[in-house]
Scaffold this motif. Sequence first.
Motif, PDB file in Angstrom:
ATOM      1  N   CYS A 120       0.837  -1.192   0.000  1.00 45.60           N
ATOM      2  CA  CYS A 120       0.000   0.000   0.000  1.00 45.60           C
ATOM      3  C   CYS A 120       0.879   1.251   0.000  1.00 45.60           C
ATOM      4  O   CYS A 120       1.762   1.380   0.850  1.00 45.60           O
ATOM      5  CB  CYS A 120      -0.898  -0.002   1.236  1.00 45.60           C
ATOM      6  SG  CYS A 120      -2.034   1.390   1.323  1.00 45.60           S
ATOM      7  N   PRO A 121       0.682   2.192  -0.923  1.00 43.20           N
ATOM      8  CA  PRO A 121       1.424   3.451  -0.869  1.00 43.20           C
ATOM      9  C   PRO A 121       1.151   4.172   0.450  1.00 43.20           C
ATOM     10  O   PRO A 121       0.002   4.242   0.906  1.00 43.20           O
ATOM     11  CB  PRO A 121       0.873   4.239  -2.060  1.00 43.20           C
ATOM     12  CG  PRO A 121       0.342   3.194  -2.998  1.00 43.20           C
ATOM     13  CD  PRO A 121      -0.199   2.108  -2.113  1.00 43.20           C
ATOM     14  N   ASP A 122       2.182   4.708   1.070  1.00 42.56           N
ATOM     15  CA  ASP A 122       2.036   5.322   2.388  1.00 42.56           C
ATOM     16  C   ASP A 122       1.006   6.446   2.395  1.00 42.56           C
ATOM     17  O   ASP A 122       0.195   6.549   3.328  1.00 42.56           O
ATOM     18  CB  ASP A 122       3.386   5.849   2.877  1.00 42.56           C
ATOM     19  CG  ASP A 122       4.340   4.732   3.281  1.00 42.56           C
ATOM     20  OD1 ASP A 122       3.857   3.674   3.723  1.00 42.56           O
ATOM     21  OD2 ASP A 122       5.556   4.926   3.143  1.00 42.56           O
ATOM     22  N   TRP A 123       1.015   7.303   1.377  1.00 41.97           N
ATOM     23  CA  TRP A 123       0.124   8.453   1.388  1.00 41.97           C
ATOM     24  C   TRP A 123      -1.340   8.048   1.231  1.00 41.97           C
ATOM     25  O   TRP A 123      -2.239   8.765   1.683  1.00 41.97           O
ATOM     26  CB  TRP A 123       0.521   9.462   0.306  1.00 41.97           C
ATOM     27  CG  TRP A 123       0.147   9.069  -1.102  1.00 41.97           C
ATOM     28  CD1 TRP A 123       0.886   8.337  -1.974  1.00 41.97           C
ATOM     29  CD2 TRP A 123      -1.071   9.409  -1.786  1.00 41.97           C
ATOM     30  NE1 TRP A 123       0.207   8.179  -3.168  1.00 41.97           N
ATOM     31  CE2 TRP A 123      -0.982   8.834  -3.073  1.00 41.97           C
ATOM     32  CE3 TRP A 123      -2.225  10.127  -1.429  1.00 41.97           C
ATOM     33  CZ2 TRP A 123      -2.010   8.959  -4.023  1.00 41.97           C
ATOM     34  CZ3 TRP A 123      -3.238  10.252  -2.369  1.00 41.97           C
ATOM     35  CH2 TRP A 123      -3.134   9.676  -3.652  1.00 41.97           C
ATOM     36  N   LEU A 124      -1.568   6.889   0.607  1.00 40.91           N
ATOM     37  CA  LEU A 124      -2.939   6.427   0.399  1.00 40.91           C
ATOM     38  C   LEU A 124      -3.500   5.656   1.593  1.00 40.91           C
ATOM     39  O   LEU A 124      -4.718   5.520   1.728  1.00 40.91           O
ATOM     40  CB  LEU A 124      -3.001   5.525  -0.835  1.00 40.91           C
ATOM     41  CG  LEU A 124      -3.331   6.197  -2.166  1.00 40.91           C
ATOM     42  CD1 LEU A 124      -3.164   5.208  -3.314  1.00 40.91           C
ATOM     43  CD2 LEU A 124      -4.751   6.753  -2.145  1.00 40.91           C
ATOM     44  N   ALA A 125      -2.627   5.148   2.434  1.00 33.83           N
ATOM     45  CA  ALA A 125      -3.083   4.308   3.544  1.00 33.83           C
ATOM     46  C   ALA A 125      -4.143   4.985   4.413  1.00 33.83           C
ATOM     47  O   ALA A 125      -5.172   4.373   4.725  1.00 33.83           O
ATOM     48  CB  ALA A 125      -1.897   3.852   4.386  1.00 33.83           C
TER      49      ALA A 125
END
Length: 393
Positions: A120-125
């Motif tokens: 999971c991309p960090d900013w999207l989490a």
Amino acid sequence: MTPSARIAAAIEILDRHLAGSAAEQALTAWARSHRFAGSGDRAAIRDHVFDALRCLRSFAALGGAAELPTGRALMIGALRDAGISAETLFTGEGHAPAPLSASEARPPPTDLPPNVALDCPDWLAPLLEDSLGDDLPPVMRLMRQRAPVTLRVNLLRTTRAKAQSALADEGISAVPHPLADTALHVTENPHKLRNSPLYLDGRIELQDAASQAVVAMLPLTGAARVLDYCAGGGGKTLAMAARAPARYVAHDIAPQRMRDLPERARRAGIRVDLADSARVASLSPYDLVLLDVPCSGSGSWRRAPEAKWALTPARLAELQQVQRQILDETHEFVAPGGVLAYVTCSMLRAENGDQVAAFLRRAPGWQCTVQRRFTLRDGGDGFFCALLTRVPR
């Protein structure tokens, strides 16, 4: 090709992709320069590449290159994720990749950070957690896997039971999918579908089960006038037309996306009117306007894993603006008492419920009568559908 040679090919293709080429372009370029590779080799290599793209962060970490992925690290990580010793295939013999270096041979980490383990991309989490809640971990784990192959049975031509039986006679195993009465989940030999008589004569189409479930939600009657405003390839147009003999109008801002729709409609025994923006307006009002709007595609990242890593905050904001614009441009096409169906293949609240709520604040005289979210845990892609009714005055 040997298994090791296939891995070497996947490494080459992944490196091209990581250097800036689209995955499909990298696969095509490799195939053109390696014409000796058979269809089975190409399919296996393609699976390696897309498995690595779905699991980019975790495979890179397991391969020892968490900060700067390489094709080699991704394939080492893929083998370790599958419980296979990379040393057995990275031998340097023949067309196999070179043996592991000392640093590559070090034991991989045993406890990956949550976002890395879930790819999971960090900013999207935070956005996904806000949208999915406790469903986030199981949904993201499913996102690391290949998408199921699902068929839509054309009820104008056959029944689901007859299609299932005819496919079995061809050696293609399929079982009814619970999400839609038209859906069959293919469990064996999906590669035979493209040459199946059922596919060639329009009795079946490839279509995700949740996408079919969305169509089943729509209020369709034989006397209705229906507009599919963001038709794309026309899958939902055909699915609607197979359910009710209404008048169907298909439009897309990029008309070339609909180039195959007339032939697909002919094969399926369906009539569809392709229209530009001026004609769409002249044919209004409509009883139903379907807006399958451009979105992040977060519900279909299994099928297009590149999109998960390419999405940025700026692009998400741009998509939200497009969604608002489409809602504002099209709601006047709906007749009093008619329905505006807002659909995304996104799992993000910002593109789904938030957009519906904002539209209702901007547009008096509308009400939301149905709202449903599908996640991968339902057995298909992630989808959202809201039915907005124009209240008669």
